[in-house]
Structure formats: structure tokens, C-alpha cells
Scaffold this active site. Structure first.
Site, PDB file in Angstrom:
ATOM      1  N   TRP A 176     -19.124  31.484  18.007  1.00 36.14           N
ATOM      2  CA  TRP A 176     -19.635  32.026  19.231  1.00 36.14           C
ATOM      3  C   TRP A 176     -19.130  33.300  19.528  1.00 36.14           C
ATOM      4  O   TRP A 176     -19.703  34.026  20.084  1.00 36.14           O
ATOM      5  CB  TRP A 176     -19.289  31.200  20.416  1.00 36.14           C
ATOM      6  CG  TRP A 176     -20.236  29.703  20.182  1.00 36.14           C
ATOM      7  CD1 TRP A 176     -19.947  28.358  19.721  1.00 36.14           C
ATOM      8  CD2 TRP A 176     -21.651  29.719  20.228  1.00 36.14           C
ATOM      9  NE1 TRP A 176     -20.821  27.554  19.544  1.00 36.14           N
ATOM     10  CE2 TRP A 176     -21.957  28.358  19.832  1.00 36.14           C
ATOM     11  CE3 TRP A 176     -22.478  30.540  20.228  1.00 36.14           C
ATOM     12  CZ2 TRP A 176     -23.273  27.892  19.735  1.00 36.14           C
ATOM     13  CZ3 TRP A 176     -23.932  30.140  20.204  1.00 36.14           C
ATOM     14  CH2 TRP A 176     -24.151  28.832  19.893  1.00 36.14           C
ATOM     15  N   ASP A 219     -16.031  33.430  27.536  1.00 34.04           N
ATOM     16  CA  ASP A 219     -17.157  32.294  27.313  1.00 34.04           C
ATOM     17  C   ASP A 219     -16.266  30.857  27.381  1.00 34.04           C
ATOM     18  O   ASP A 219     -16.030  30.410  26.330  1.00 34.04           O
ATOM     19  CB  ASP A 219     -17.743  32.714  26.055  1.00 34.04           C
ATOM     20  CG  ASP A 219     -18.856  31.507  25.601  1.00 34.04           C
ATOM     21  OD1 ASP A 219     -19.043  30.656  26.506  1.00 34.04           O
ATOM     22  OD2 ASP A 219     -19.329  31.588  24.528  1.00 34.04           O
ATOM     23  N   LYS A 265     -22.461  21.407  28.088  1.00 38.25           N
ATOM     24  CA  LYS A 265     -21.107  20.848  27.479  1.00 38.25           C
ATOM     25  C   LYS A 265     -20.344  19.956  28.505  1.00 38.25           C
ATOM     26  O   LYS A 265     -20.197  18.783  28.088  1.00 38.25           O
ATOM     27  CB  LYS A 265     -20.110  21.696  26.713  1.00 38.25           C
ATOM     28  CG  LYS A 265     -20.512  22.245  25.297  1.00 38.25           C
ATOM     29  CD  LYS A 265     -21.959  22.952  25.254  1.00 38.25           C
ATOM     30  CE  LYS A 265     -22.324  23.436  23.928  1.00 38.25           C
ATOM     31  NZ  LYS A 265     -22.360  25.116  23.741  1.00 38.25           N
TER      32      LYS A 265
HETATM   33  C1  PLP Z   1     -22.974  26.087  23.326  1.00 40.42           C
HETATM   34  C2  PLP Z   1     -22.102  27.345  23.094  1.00 40.42           C
HETATM   35  C3  PLP Z   1     -22.939  28.608  23.375  1.00 40.42           C
HETATM   36  C4  PLP Z   1     -24.244  28.774  23.485  1.00 40.42           C
HETATM   37  O1  PLP Z   1     -24.904  28.234  24.547  1.00 40.42           O
HETATM   38  P1  PLP Z   1     -26.246  28.383  25.096  1.00 40.42           P
HETATM   39  O2  PLP Z   1     -26.533  27.946  26.422  1.00 40.42           O
HETATM   40  O3  PLP Z   1     -27.204  27.745  24.091  1.00 40.42           O
HETATM   41  O4  PLP Z   1     -26.725  29.712  24.846  1.00 40.42           O
HETATM   42  C5  PLP Z   1     -22.166  29.732  23.360  1.00 40.42           C
HETATM   43  N1  PLP Z   1     -20.702  29.643  23.397  1.00 40.42           N
HETATM   44  C6  PLP Z   1     -20.205  28.665  23.310  1.00 40.42           C
HETATM   45  C7  PLP Z   1     -18.491  28.458  23.287  1.00 40.42           C
HETATM   46  C8  PLP Z   1     -20.942  27.455  23.418  1.00 40.42           C
HETATM   47  O5  PLP Z   1     -20.146  26.208  23.002  1.00 40.42           O
END
Ligand code: PLP
Length: 372
Positions: A114, A184, A208
Site C-alpha cells: 500500500w 494511511d 476494514k
Molecule cells: C484496503 C487498503 C487500501 C485501499 O483502499 P481503497 O478504499 O480500496 O482505495 C489502501 N491502503 C490500505 C492500508 C488498505 O488496507
């Protein structure tokens, strides 16, 4: 006024399994039940999905969700909370567009999948300097504070506190001096208490640990608003969003409502300190089972193993398919690792009860006995 009676269909027998999906992920059962109960008649014969986002009833939902998020995370005054769309991936672009001007550079810490995606998107708009890259360990480690190569004049420092695919989690918050720290937090937010004051900006896709997909939470320090580049689409403009109370356009109302239910549920669980105790205990039990066996292994350095995503491999990969089909038959669902890495991954977010991890550990022991 006539009320349209809901069709009385057959009652469908419902079996819930322990769901280890990485995302969209398991949601708390009481929340799903409440949403089901309110689906057709929320507050006066309509669904929450069928009314204006500017109605009094919905505005109350929106405000309460923000207040509960602020309370749970103890968000200091001086931060805005935004409910946006476009997922974490949208934020990969929104962050550089909002926090830097043309010609700027920013520091990115590369700890896996990511962070790499964030780096690629940021290159649209600025020069990315890599403050650390854990490639040498195959992304099974995080850098020490002392090894971070932070540049002077960086617009911000970006990192991924929890790598959802690699199962690598920072055990500390990087210190970046006066440079805003951007995180993030998609797969770790709300898993434990957080010192929000250490961050300039936090973002997280909801799917999540916050709610259903389709809504993205952004927590941004006031002084970072208003640096937006000209030409930025207004749906990605933090200041415009803040000024409009996240209702610059029609927000994802069902998702926002649902996030509100999850936040209420978290408060009933005792808040984030209680979640931290539960999550620590779940992760400890699962890693202990993996480490006690020579049949299962987890590749991540012990100081940075994720509480939320636990990847593991079998000593005999030819048994992966059996493991997945037998675990599914035992009511332990969605344990396959990410398609890019294979193996197994157990995601054990807030909504996974301790009993789910206990059942998984028992299944793993039994599987090893039979096949190991
Ligand atoms: C799932 C995830 C993403 C992607 O998220 P989207 O909502 O599909 O864009 C980005 N960063 C992390 C750490 C994630 O777990």
C-alpha cells in the site's frame, strides 16, 4: 396515508461464519442486525437511504457519527473530520493535491504494497523522496526512526502504519519535527487509542475497521487546509469539503449511517482502550500458535507484527487448497492470502470476536495433526 406493507417473504435460515476477510471485512453482528431491522422503516416509514442528506433526521446521524469519532479517538480541537468518497486510493492523490504546490517534494516511507501504491499516485503531482525502503527484508520489517532519511523542505512525510497485505505494523509513530505526518490508517484505525496530535493528516477507507466500503474518513489539521492546488476537483478539496460539512455533494448516506452504528457499538464495547486489550489478546494468541508450530510460519519481524492482519504459510504449500476448503467447511471463511502473495491471511479486525481466533487456532492444530 396508506402504508405499503412489506412483503412477508419466507424466513431464510441464516448462518454466520467467522469471517477473516481483509476487506471489505466483517462487521459487528449487532450493527448488521440493527441496520436490517431499520432497513424498511427507519424514522417514519422510509429507509435511511431514501431521504435527503440535508434532512434534519439525516443531519443528526451525520453529526452524531462525527461526534462519536471525535470522542473515541479523542481528536483534539483544531482538526477537521471529513467523510469523503474515492477510498484510500482517492486519498493517494488528494493528499499531494491538497498539501503541496507544484514543484514540491514529499518523503514517503516504503514498507510494502500500500505504500508503493501511494507513492505511485503521488508522483502525479510532486517529487517523491523515499525516506526508507524495506525491500531488503522483502517488506517484513519497518525502518527505525534513526534510519529515516527525511529531507528538509518536504511538504509532508507519508507512511502506512499497517500494511494490510504484508501484515507489517509500525510499533511507533515516526517523529517528523515540523513537517506534517500523513498516515494511511485504513487497516488499523480504531484498533486502539491513538495520539492524533502527532499527525497532520490521517485517512482511512472504511471497509476494514469502520464500516462498509464507499466512505472514507479524513482527519486533517486546520492549518493544512487551504493549500490546495488550483485545478483540484472539488470532490477532493479538503477545505471545500470542510466548509460544506462533507456535504459538498450527495454523501454516501447509507455508509455514513452505518459508520455511525459501528461507532456506537465501539462505545458500548468500552471504547478503544477495551478494543486494544481485545485486539492484543487475539493477535498474541494467533502468533503464539504459529510460533509454537513448525508447520505454520509468519514472515514478519516480531517487533512489527500486525494486530489486524496475520499472514502465515504452511510448510507444505501443496496443502493450501485443503487448508482453505477444510477451514471454510469448519465455518472459518476467507483465509486465503492476497492474490499477490498467496498463503493464508487471517484479518482479525475489531469485529472479529476472540472466539473466532480460538476456533481458528483449534482448527490449525487439528489440521497440522492430520496433515503435518
Ligand atoms: C484496503 C487498503 C487500501 C485501499 O483502499 P481503497 O478504499 O480500496 O482505495 C489502501 N491502503 C490500505 C492500508 C488498505 O488496507
Amino acid at each position: 396515508m396508506a402504508r405499503v406493507p412489506a412483503e412477508a417473504g419466507p424466513r431464510i435460515h441464516c448462518v454466520r461464519v467467522f469471517n477473516f476477510s481483509a476487506g471489505p471485512a466483517a462487521l459487528p453482528l449487532p450493527v448488521l442486525e440493527q441496520a436490517r431491522d431499520e432497513m424498511l422503516d427507519w424514522q417514519g416509514g422510509v429507509s435511511v437511504m431514501e431521504i435527503s442528506h440535508r434532512s434534519k433526521a439525516f443531519m443528526a446521524v451525520a453529526e452524531r457519527a462525527e461526534a462519536d469519532l471525535r470522542e473515541l479517538l479523542a481528536i483534539p480541537s483544531g482538526y477537521k473530520v471529513l467523510f469523503m468518497q474515492g477510498g484510500a486510493t482517492g486519498q493517494f492523490s488528494a493528499v499531494p493535491l491538497n498539501l503541496s504546490q507544484p514543484g514540491a517534494h514529499a518523503d514517503y516511507i516504503h514498507t510494502g504494497h500500500w505504500s508503493e501504491r501511494a507513492i505511485k499516485e503521488a508522483r502525479c503531482c510532486l517529487t517523491v523522496d523515499i525516506a526508507a525502503d524495506e525491500a531488503a527484508s522483502s517488506y517484513s520489517t519497518v525502518p527505525d526512526q534513526s534510519s529515516l532519511r527525511l529531507t528538509s523542505g518536504a511538504a509532508y512525510v507519508h507512511y502506512t502504519p499497517n500494511e494490510t497485505i504484508g501484515g507489517v505494523e509500525f510499533p511507533f509513530i515516526p517523529a517528523t519535527g515540523d513537517v506534517p505526518l500523513v498516515a494511511d490508517m485504513s487497516s488499523t484505525i480504531l484498533s486502539r487509542p491513538l495520539d492524533v496530535a502527532r499527525f497532520g493528516l490521517i485517512y482511512a477507507g472504511a471497509q476494514k475497521n469502520i464500516g462498509p466500503s464507499g466512505i472514507t474518513v479524513v482527519i486533517v489539521r486546520d492549518d493544512l487546509l487551504g493549500r490546495v492546488r488550483s485545478g483540484t476537483p472539488s470532490v477532493f478539496d479538503y477545505k471545500a469539503f470542510a466548509e460544506a460539512g462533507s456535504m459538498l455533494n450527495t454523501p454516501p448516506t447509507f455508509g455514513w449511517y452505518f459508520v455511525g452504528l459501528v461507532l456506537q457499538w465501539l462505545k458500548h464495547q468500552g471504547g478503544l482502550a477495551a478494543m486494544a486489550d481485545l485486539n492484543r489478546a487475539k493477535a498474541t494468541a494467533l502468533y503464539a500458535a504459529i510460533d509454537a508450530s513448525s508447520f505454520y510460519s509468519n514472515p514478519v519481524a516480531r517487533n512489527c507484527r500486525s494486530w489486524m492482519n496475520v499472514p502465515f504459510t504452511l510448510a507444505k504449500p501443496e496443502l493450501d487448497k485443503n487448508f482453505l476448503s477444510e477451514s471454510a467447511a469448519a465455518g472459518l471463511a476467507h483465509l486465503a492470502g492476497h492474490r499477490s502473495v498467496g498463503g493464508m491471511r487471517a484479518s482479525i479486525y475489531n469485529a472479529m470476536p476472540a472466539a473466532g481466533v480460538t476456533a481458528l487456532v483449534e482448527f490449525m492444530r487439528d489440521f497440522e495433526k492430520r496433515h503435518g
